[in-house]
Design a protein around this motif. Structure first.
Motif, PDB file in Angstrom:
ATOM      1  N   GLY A   1      26.776  16.047  19.382  1.00  9.67           N
ATOM      2  CA  GLY A   1      26.030  15.172  19.736  1.00  9.67           C
ATOM      3  C   GLY A   1      24.619  14.773  18.920  1.00  9.67           C
ATOM      4  O   GLY A   1      23.672  14.034  19.283  1.00  9.67           O
ATOM      5  N   VAL A   2      24.635  15.343  17.706  1.00 10.16           N
ATOM      6  CA  VAL A   2      23.343  15.048  16.780  1.00 10.16           C
ATOM      7  C   VAL A   2      23.341  13.657  16.424  1.00 10.16           C
ATOM      8  O   VAL A   2      24.147  12.969  16.122  1.00 10.16           O
ATOM      9  CB  VAL A   2      23.586  16.059  15.521  1.00 10.16           C
ATOM     10  CG1 VAL A   2      24.735  15.477  14.485  1.00 10.16           C
ATOM     11  CG2 VAL A   2      22.307  16.120  14.805  1.00 10.16           C
ATOM     12  N   LEU A   3      21.971  13.227  16.223  1.00  9.41           N
ATOM     13  CA  LEU A   3      21.514  12.013  15.976  1.00  9.41           C
ATOM     14  C   LEU A   3      21.097  12.010  14.573  1.00  9.41           C
ATOM     15  O   LEU A   3      20.312  12.922  14.142  1.00  9.41           O
ATOM     16  CB  LEU A   3      20.455  11.576  16.946  1.00  9.41           C
ATOM     17  CG  LEU A   3      19.722  10.269  16.258  1.00  9.41           C
ATOM     18  CD1 LEU A   3      20.655   8.823  16.597  1.00  9.41           C
ATOM     19  CD2 LEU A   3      18.547  10.061  17.223  1.00  9.41           C
ATOM     20  N   THR A   4      21.690  11.011  13.837  1.00  9.91           N
ATOM     21  CA  THR A   4      21.514  11.104  12.289  1.00  9.91           C
ATOM     22  C   THR A   4      20.921   9.694  11.847  1.00  9.91           C
ATOM     23  O   THR A   4      21.029   8.591  12.301  1.00  9.91           O
ATOM     24  CB  THR A   4      22.763  11.107  11.367  1.00  9.91           C
ATOM     25  OG1 THR A   4      23.817  10.201  11.810  1.00  9.91           O
ATOM     26  CG2 THR A   4      23.575  12.502  11.640  1.00  9.91           C
ATOM     27  N   VAL A   5      19.969   9.868  11.071  1.00 15.13           N
ATOM     28  CA  VAL A   5      19.026   8.736  10.899  1.00 15.13           C
ATOM     29  C   VAL A   5      18.798   8.810   9.276  1.00 15.13           C
ATOM     30  O   VAL A   5      18.990   9.524   8.515  1.00 15.13           O
ATOM     31  CB  VAL A   5      17.513   8.411  11.589  1.00 15.13           C
ATOM     32  CG1 VAL A   5      17.877   8.429  12.957  1.00 15.13           C
ATOM     33  CG2 VAL A   5      16.680   9.677  11.456  1.00 15.13           C
ATOM     34  N   HIS A   6      18.393   7.530   8.500  1.00 14.08           N
ATOM     35  CA  HIS A   6      18.159   7.392   7.197  1.00 14.08           C
ATOM     36  C   HIS A   6      16.529   7.448   7.112  1.00 14.08           C
ATOM     37  O   HIS A   6      15.538   7.232   7.827  1.00 14.08           O
ATOM     38  CB  HIS A   6      18.353   5.941   6.545  1.00 14.08           C
ATOM     39  CG  HIS A   6      18.339   5.983   5.410  1.00 14.08           C
ATOM     40  ND1 HIS A   6      17.068   6.070   4.477  1.00 14.08           N
ATOM     41  CD2 HIS A   6      19.388   5.875   4.287  1.00 14.08           C
ATOM     42  CE1 HIS A   6      17.479   5.952   3.495  1.00 14.08           C
ATOM     43  NE2 HIS A   6      18.679   5.808   3.170  1.00 14.08           N
ATOM     44  N   CYS A   7      16.237   8.666   6.252  1.00 14.44           N
ATOM     45  CA  CYS A   7      14.718   8.711   6.124  1.00 14.44           C
ATOM     46  C   CYS A   7      13.950   7.871   5.781  1.00 14.44           C
ATOM     47  O   CYS A   7      14.224   6.945   5.120  1.00 14.44           O
ATOM     48  CB  CYS A   7      14.513  10.200   4.835  1.00 14.44           C
ATOM     49  SG  CYS A   7      12.965  10.475   4.511  1.00 14.44           S
ATOM     50  N   VAL A   8      12.802   7.916   6.512  1.00 16.23           N
ATOM     51  CA  VAL A   8      11.705   6.810   6.450  1.00 16.23           C
ATOM     52  C   VAL A   8      11.394   6.702   5.132  1.00 16.23           C
ATOM     53  O   VAL A   8      11.231   5.525   4.752  1.00 16.23           O
ATOM     54  CB  VAL A   8      10.695   6.881   7.458  1.00 16.23           C
ATOM     55  CG1 VAL A   8       9.668   5.858   7.573  1.00 16.23           C
ATOM     56  CG2 VAL A   8      11.202   6.912   8.949  1.00 16.23           C
ATOM     57  N   ILE A   9      10.840   7.689   4.492  1.00 17.09           N
ATOM     58  CA  ILE A   9      10.212   7.552   2.997  1.00 17.09           C
ATOM     59  C   ILE A   9      11.472   7.052   2.089  1.00 17.09           C
ATOM     60  O   ILE A   9      11.034   6.293   1.171  1.00 17.09           O
ATOM     61  CB  ILE A   9       9.880   8.836   2.609  1.00 17.09           C
ATOM     62  CG1 ILE A   9       8.706   9.422   3.531  1.00 17.09           C
ATOM     63  CG2 ILE A   9       9.252   9.194   1.231  1.00 17.09           C
ATOM     64  CD1 ILE A   9       8.103  10.942   3.457  1.00 17.09           C
ATOM     65  N   HIS A  10      12.775   7.341   2.227  1.00 15.24           N
ATOM     66  CA  HIS A  10      13.365   6.984   1.590  1.00 15.24           C
ATOM     67  C   HIS A  10      13.794   5.360   1.666  1.00 15.24           C
ATOM     68  O   HIS A  10      14.287   4.731   0.832  1.00 15.24           O
ATOM     69  CB  HIS A  10      14.841   7.575   1.523  1.00 15.24           C
ATOM     70  CG  HIS A  10      14.894   8.790   0.702  1.00 15.24           C
ATOM     71  ND1 HIS A  10      14.524  10.090   1.522  1.00 15.24           N
ATOM     72  CD2 HIS A  10      15.130   9.285  -0.405  1.00 15.24           C
ATOM     73  CE1 HIS A  10      14.379  10.939   0.614  1.00 15.24           C
ATOM     74  NE2 HIS A  10      15.043  10.781  -0.420  1.00 15.24           N
ATOM     75  N   ARG A  11      13.620   4.900   2.880  1.00 12.69           N
ATOM     76  CA  ARG A  11      13.891   3.649   3.290  1.00 12.69           C
ATOM     77  C   ARG A  11      12.636   2.732   2.510  1.00 12.69           C
ATOM     78  O   ARG A  11      12.720   1.494   1.963  1.00 12.69           O
ATOM     79  CB  ARG A  11      13.828   3.288   4.677  1.00 12.69           C
ATOM     80  CG  ARG A  11      15.036   3.681   5.650  1.00 12.69           C
ATOM     81  CD  ARG A  11      15.143   2.784   6.768  1.00 12.69           C
ATOM     82  NE  ARG A  11      13.867   3.190   7.680  1.00 12.69           N
ATOM     83  CZ  ARG A  11      14.006   4.093   8.595  1.00 12.69           C
ATOM     84  NH1 ARG A  11      15.112   4.894   8.828  1.00 12.69           N
ATOM     85  NH2 ARG A  11      12.887   4.190   9.305  1.00 12.69           N
ATOM     86  N   GLN A  12      11.476   3.272   2.783  1.00  8.86           N
ATOM     87  CA  GLN A  12      10.479   2.610   1.831  1.00  8.86           C
ATOM     88  C   GLN A  12      10.806   2.512   0.358  1.00  8.86           C
ATOM     89  O   GLN A  12      10.308   1.685  -0.554  1.00  8.86           O
ATOM     90  CB  GLN A  12       8.788   3.340   1.918  1.00  8.86           C
ATOM     91  CG  GLN A  12       8.736   3.102   3.484  1.00  8.86           C
ATOM     92  CD  GLN A  12       7.369   4.117   3.777  1.00  8.86           C
ATOM     93  OE1 GLN A  12       6.894   4.663   2.972  1.00  8.86           O
ATOM     94  NE2 GLN A  12       6.762   3.991   4.895  1.00  8.86           N
TER      95      GLN A  12
END
Length: 385
Positions: free
Chosen positions: A258-269
């Protein structure tokens, strides 16, 4: 065939008889002697009675003539010159050294001489006894920092065993081609959001997703932290992290469905900053070219500094842009735009083509400076919160 005999290093054992020289067994290693008076730990090679006696006479001459009963009372009662205020000062100064990132030898080379000068010149006190009570040798500072780090890590791990948290991973390559995996955690403590560095581990071989997961899993098992406490995980977009079949996220989801995975905000910038439009990319390249023409040549650098002085500019130097540290673009562009008129004047006679290009791109450069300044402000806000 001749037999080659290998010389084995002699391993000495700590002896209770060393107490007559003022030494007891070190708490972290019972095979090493620690001075009862200044907390200095001797290595195995230096564990010789003659060396121990020399230390007692040289560093603690006022205690050299004390009998064994006196030293036993110090050991049994835990009373020593540095066990209270001196020891506390040693830990506090070691913490300051660690925070500043300075070499551990600065304790003996700078801090203690500075304290001695203040005591002698300003307070008119004899500094000898006070200085002896604050052990700040290279090994002592290293040991203090390690002990404080272990305590902080253990406190954090105790909290994570019963707390749900989010995990952020970042794999970086050091200058020596060593791969380092950094793990940060975020959790709620006392109704506020807290972010802490969990661990830094070296990836010995490859940086595949399975290897990264194995390092994380081994750490969590070693510290007895359930993987099920991970609510979310943030990573960059590298295939080894987000690969569907062999990426780290795929292994993590098998262990924590059930873990939520997201793309790092800093790497998106970072991706936004890296993929500029053709027009903005050309403007950025022109700025870097102009900076390099000034900074790469000593004569140009001196002439530009003199021109800044003549124009009464706030700054006298441009800032280089580093590709690896993408946030440096913000500082680079901000400084360049603040000195824009002086830069244009500098290239007016020596490089008219570059001078005209800069004039035509002034608005684009101002826009880039503002955009990257916002990126830097966003990162600073994330660090504080």
């Amino acid at each position: 065939m001749a037999l080659v005999q290998q010389t084995k290093k002699k391993c000495r054992q700590y002896s209770v008889e060393y107490l007559k020289y003022g030494f007891v067994a070190a708490p972290h290693n019972q095979q090493q002697p620690m001075c009862l008076l200044c907390d200095r730990v001797f290595s195995n090679e230096a564990m010789k009675p003659s060396r121990l006696l020399e230390h007692l006479k040289k560093m603690h001459s006022d205690k050299a003539d004390k009998n064994l009963a006196y030293l036993q009372s110090l050991r049994d009662n835990g009373i020593s010159q540095q066990s209270t205020d001196g020891l506390r000062a040693s830990y506090n100064i070691s913490l300051l050294i660690a925070r500043s990132g300075k070499p551990h030898t600065i304790g003996e080379e700078l801090i203690l001489p500075a304290v001695r000068e203040v005591l002698h010149t300003v307070l008119h006190k004899s500094p000898d006894q006070i200085i002896k009570a604050i052990p700040l040798s290279d090994n002592s500072v290293q040991r203090r920092i390690d002990e404080m780090a272990e305590n902080i890590e253990e406190t954090l791990c105790n909290m994570l065993r019963t707390t749900e948290f989010s995990l952020q991973l970042d794999e970086s390559t050091l200058p020596g081609n060593e791969s380092l995996l950094l793990a940060y955690v975020r959790f709620v403590k006392d109704e506020s959001l807290v972010q802490e560095l969990l661990f830094a581990r070296q990836l010995e071989t490859d940086t595949k997703g399975e290897s990264v997961f194995r390092v994380v899993d081994d750490f969590f098992k070693e510290k007895d932290i359930p993987l099920s406490n991970i609510l979310a995980c943030a990573t960059d977009g590298a295939p080894s992290m987000v690969g569907r079949h062999r990426g780290f996220i795929s292994f993590l989801k098998k262990a924590v469905p059930g873990v939520l995975t997201v793309h790092c905000v800093i790497h998106r910038q970072h991706l936004v900053a890296k993929n500029l439009s053709g027009r903005l990319h050309k403007s950025m390249s022109t700025v870097i070219t102009a900076i390099n023409k000034i900074k790469a040549h000593a004569l140009n650098s001196r002439l530009f500094r003199q021109l800044c002085t003549d124009n009464d500019e706030e700054f006298e130097r441009l800032v280089l842009h580093t590709e690896v540290r993408w946030l440096s673009k913000g500082n680079c562009l901000r400084r360049f735009y603040s000195l824009f008129d002086t830069v244009v004047e500098f290239f007016q006679d020596s490089n008219s083509v570059l001078c005209d290009e800069l004039r035509n791109m002034k608005h684009d450069i101002a826009y880039l400076a503002d955009i990257f300044a916002k990126f830097n402000e966003k990162l600073e806000w994330q660090r504080k919160n």
